[in-house]
Design a protein around this motif. Structure first.
Motif, PDB file in Angstrom:
ATOM      1  N   ALA A 124     -68.919  57.728  91.901  1.00  0.00           N
ATOM      2  CA  ALA A 124     -69.878  57.851  92.998  1.00  0.00           C
ATOM      3  C   ALA A 124     -70.698  56.581  93.167  1.00  0.00           C
ATOM      4  N   GLN A 125     -70.833  55.797  92.078  1.00  0.00           N
ATOM      5  CA  GLN A 125     -71.585  54.546  92.134  1.00  0.00           C
ATOM      6  C   GLN A 125     -70.657  53.338  92.283  1.00  0.00           C
ATOM      7  N   THR A 126     -69.550  53.335  91.544  1.00  0.00           N
ATOM      8  CA  THR A 126     -68.676  52.160  91.532  1.00  0.00           C
ATOM      9  C   THR A 126     -67.806  52.050  92.770  1.00  0.00           C
ATOM     10  N   LEU A 127     -67.393  53.187  93.357  1.00  0.00           N
ATOM     11  CA  LEU A 127     -66.537  53.130  94.541  1.00  0.00           C
ATOM     12  C   LEU A 127     -67.254  52.527  95.750  1.00  0.00           C
ATOM     13  N   PRO A 128     -68.478  52.945  96.071  1.00  0.00           N
ATOM     14  CA  PRO A 128     -69.162  52.303  97.209  1.00  0.00           C
ATOM     15  C   PRO A 128     -69.340  50.802  97.026  1.00  0.00           C
ATOM     16  N   ALA A 129     -69.552  50.367  95.770  1.00  0.00           N
ATOM     17  CA  ALA A 129     -69.717  48.933  95.518  1.00  0.00           C
ATOM     18  C   ALA A 129     -68.419  48.184  95.783  1.00  0.00           C
ATOM     19  N   LEU A 130     -67.294  48.835  95.532  1.00  0.00           N
ATOM     20  CA  LEU A 130     -65.983  48.217  95.757  1.00  0.00           C
ATOM     21  C   LEU A 130     -65.595  48.240  97.233  1.00  0.00           C
ATOM     22  N   ALA A 131     -66.059  49.271  97.919  1.00  0.00           N
ATOM     23  CA  ALA A 131     -65.546  49.606  99.251  1.00  0.00           C
ATOM     24  C   ALA A 131     -65.428  48.413 100.185  1.00  0.00           C
ATOM     25  N   GLY A 132     -66.556  47.832 100.612  1.00  0.00           N
ATOM     26  CA  GLY A 132     -66.484  46.717 101.550  1.00  0.00           C
ATOM     27  C   GLY A 132     -65.621  47.069 102.746  1.00  0.00           C
ATOM     28  N   ASP A 133     -64.537  46.331 102.925  1.00  0.00           N
ATOM     29  CA  ASP A 133     -63.603  46.603 104.024  1.00  0.00           C
ATOM     30  C   ASP A 133     -62.417  47.442 103.560  1.00  0.00           C
ATOM     31  N   LEU A 134     -62.547  48.096 102.401  1.00  0.00           N
ATOM     32  CA  LEU A 134     -61.463  48.889 101.842  1.00  0.00           C
ATOM     33  C   LEU A 134     -61.085  50.034 102.780  1.00  0.00           C
ATOM     34  N   VAL A 135     -59.811  50.100 103.110  1.00  0.00           N
ATOM     35  CA  VAL A 135     -59.280  51.205 103.909  1.00  0.00           C
ATOM     36  C   VAL A 135     -58.258  51.931 103.044  1.00  0.00           C
ATOM     37  N   ILE A 136     -58.516  53.183 102.765  1.00  0.00           N
ATOM     38  CA  ILE A 136     -57.700  53.950 101.827  1.00  0.00           C
ATOM     39  C   ILE A 136     -56.608  54.709 102.576  1.00  0.00           C
ATOM     40  N   ASP A 137     -55.387  54.607 102.047  1.00  0.00           N
ATOM     41  CA  ASP A 137     -54.271  55.381 102.594  1.00  0.00           C
ATOM     42  C   ASP A 137     -54.181  56.754 101.951  1.00  0.00           C
ATOM     43  N   LEU A 138     -54.445  56.809 100.651  1.00  0.00           N
ATOM     44  CA  LEU A 138     -54.338  58.071  99.922  1.00  0.00           C
ATOM     45  C   LEU A 138     -55.382  58.082  98.816  1.00  0.00           C
ATOM     46  N   ALA A 139     -56.072  59.210  98.666  1.00  0.00           N
ATOM     47  CA  ALA A 139     -57.041  59.388  97.582  1.00  0.00           C
ATOM     48  C   ALA A 139     -56.682  60.632  96.793  1.00  0.00           C
ATOM     49  N   PHE A 140     -56.844  60.558  95.474  1.00  0.00           N
ATOM     50  CA  PHE A 140     -56.552  61.686  94.590  1.00  0.00           C
ATOM     51  C   PHE A 140     -57.753  61.920  93.697  1.00  0.00           C
ATOM     52  N   VAL A 141     -58.295  63.140  93.724  1.00  0.00           N
ATOM     53  CA  VAL A 141     -59.481  63.494  92.939  1.00  0.00           C
ATOM     54  C   VAL A 141     -59.089  64.464  91.842  1.00  0.00           C
ATOM     55  N   ASP A 142     -59.354  64.078  90.606  1.00  0.00           N
ATOM     56  CA  ASP A 142     -59.084  64.936  89.442  1.00  0.00           C
ATOM     57  C   ASP A 142     -60.090  64.559  88.362  1.00  0.00           C
ATOM     58  N   ALA A 143     -61.344  64.888  88.598  1.00  0.00           N
ATOM     59  CA  ALA A 143     -62.416  64.486  87.685  1.00  0.00           C
ATOM     60  C   ALA A 143     -63.367  65.670  87.477  1.00  0.00           C
ATOM     61  N   ASP A 144     -64.639  65.387  87.215  1.00  0.00           N
ATOM     62  CA  ASP A 144     -65.607  66.458  86.986  1.00  0.00           C
ATOM     63  C   ASP A 144     -65.735  67.328  88.231  1.00  0.00           C
ATOM     64  N   LYS A 145     -65.622  68.617  88.025  1.00  0.00           N
ATOM     65  CA  LYS A 145     -65.530  69.534  89.162  1.00  0.00           C
ATOM     66  C   LYS A 145     -66.837  69.607  89.948  1.00  0.00           C
ATOM     67  N   ALA A 146     -67.950  69.484  89.284  1.00  0.00           N
ATOM     68  CA  ALA A 146     -69.234  69.525  89.975  1.00  0.00           C
ATOM     69  C   ALA A 146     -69.403  68.346  90.929  1.00  0.00           C
ATOM     70  N   GLY A 147     -68.637  67.283  90.709  1.00  0.00           N
ATOM     71  CA  GLY A 147     -68.749  66.097  91.540  1.00  0.00           C
ATOM     72  C   GLY A 147     -67.807  66.071  92.718  1.00  0.00           C
ATOM     73  N   TYR A 148     -66.959  67.095  92.882  1.00  0.00           N
ATOM     74  CA  TYR A 148     -65.922  67.044  93.912  1.00  0.00           C
ATOM     75  C   TYR A 148     -66.478  66.868  95.326  1.00  0.00           C
ATOM     76  N   VAL A 149     -67.514  67.616  95.686  1.00  0.00           N
ATOM     77  CA  VAL A 149     -68.054  67.502  97.049  1.00  0.00           C
ATOM     78  C   VAL A 149     -68.578  66.089  97.295  1.00  0.00           C
ATOM     79  N   GLY A 150     -69.259  65.525  96.303  1.00  0.00           N
ATOM     80  CA  GLY A 150     -69.758  64.159  96.435  1.00  0.00           C
ATOM     81  C   GLY A 150     -68.634  63.149  96.570  1.00  0.00           C
ATOM     82  N   TYR A 151     -67.586  63.317  95.772  1.00  0.00           N
ATOM     83  CA  TYR A 151     -66.434  62.414  95.889  1.00  0.00           C
ATOM     84  C   TYR A 151     -65.807  62.538  97.276  1.00  0.00           C
ATOM     85  N   TRP A 152     -65.681  63.764  97.745  1.00  0.00           N
ATOM     86  CA  TRP A 152     -65.096  64.010  99.059  1.00  0.00           C
ATOM     87  C   TRP A 152     -65.874  63.266 100.142  1.00  0.00           C
TER      88      TRP A 152
END
Length: 222
Positions: A124-152
């Motif tokens: 939740a902290q490191t991805l926005p810092a990386l983002a910049g002009d990042l355009v994602i084709d596919l994302a896969f979430v398999d981490a802490d379940k309480a964080g899923y909505v935030g990751y989404w």
């Protein structure tokens, strides 16, 4: 009329289904063995038939930029890397480096290490810092379940129209329909409702393994 064609998977039938997937490569077998040797935590590794699906989905959209949240020992990362288009990259995020050595050896063994970028720290902290002009084709979430909505909510704006967002464990061993689910089961139930209410995507929940949501970002501007 909605005819119910769903059947329960007996152990023999489940074995038959699994056998219909492309078999694991020698490198994948060795990574499974290394993970299994860890003991109980090995249950966090996705099953092989799910890894085959991840590879196929990445290939089907010609993915060049993939983001994975939750690395563990890197089996899903390897599967996603195998599905990349030439020159593509998988960015994988995890809060721990505890199993990174196992993951790295597995990726090197499979010949995909150069396609993978590891990031340590809360996504939740490191991805926005990386983002910049990042355009994602596919994302896969398999981490802490309480964080899923935030990751989404972090990922959906970064995924291109027509891109895919996948989320694992969305049945949470059946707890999503329990009267008194655990905290994780309740978090997943709330996540599933959040996805269904999100008109930015089209989605379906598959019963493969512990449940996998496959969502496609709509081809419209937001």
């Amino acid at each position: 009329m909605d005819l119910d064609k769903r059947i329960g998977l007996t152990p023999p039938l489940a074995g038959y289904v699994v056998a219909q997937a492309e078999p694991p490569s020698p490198a994948q077998r060795r990574l499974v063995e290394a993970t299994t040797a860890l003991g109980g935590v090995a249950e966090m590794q996705i099953p092989h038939e799910q890894s085959v699906l991840l590879t196929l989905l990445a290939q089907s959209i010609n993915a060049t930029t993939i983001v994975e949240i939750g690395t563990f020992t890197g089996y899903s990362t390897l599967a996603l890397a195998r599905g990349l288009a030439p020159g593509g990259v998988v960015h994988t995020f995890d809060i721990s480096e505890e199993w990174s050595a196992i993951a790295t050896r597995g990726w090197e063994d499979a010949g995909v290490r150069d396609r993978i970028r590891q990031h340590t720290g809360p996504a939740a902290q490191t991805l926005p810092a990386l983002a910049g002009d990042l355009v994602i084709d596919l994302a896969f979430v398999d981490a802490d379940k309480a964080g899923y909505v935030g990751y989404w909510e972090t990922l959906v704006p970064l995924v291109r129209p027509g891109g895919l967002i996948l989320a694992d464990n969305v049945l949470y061993a059946g707890e999503v329909v329990d009267d008194s689910p655990s905290a994780n089961g309740l978090a997943i139930r709330e996540f599933n409702a959040h996805v269904r209410a999100d008109d930015r995507v089209e989605s379906v929940l598959l019963t493969i393994a512990d449940g996998l949501t496959v969502a496609r970002k709509k081809d419209i501007a937001w």
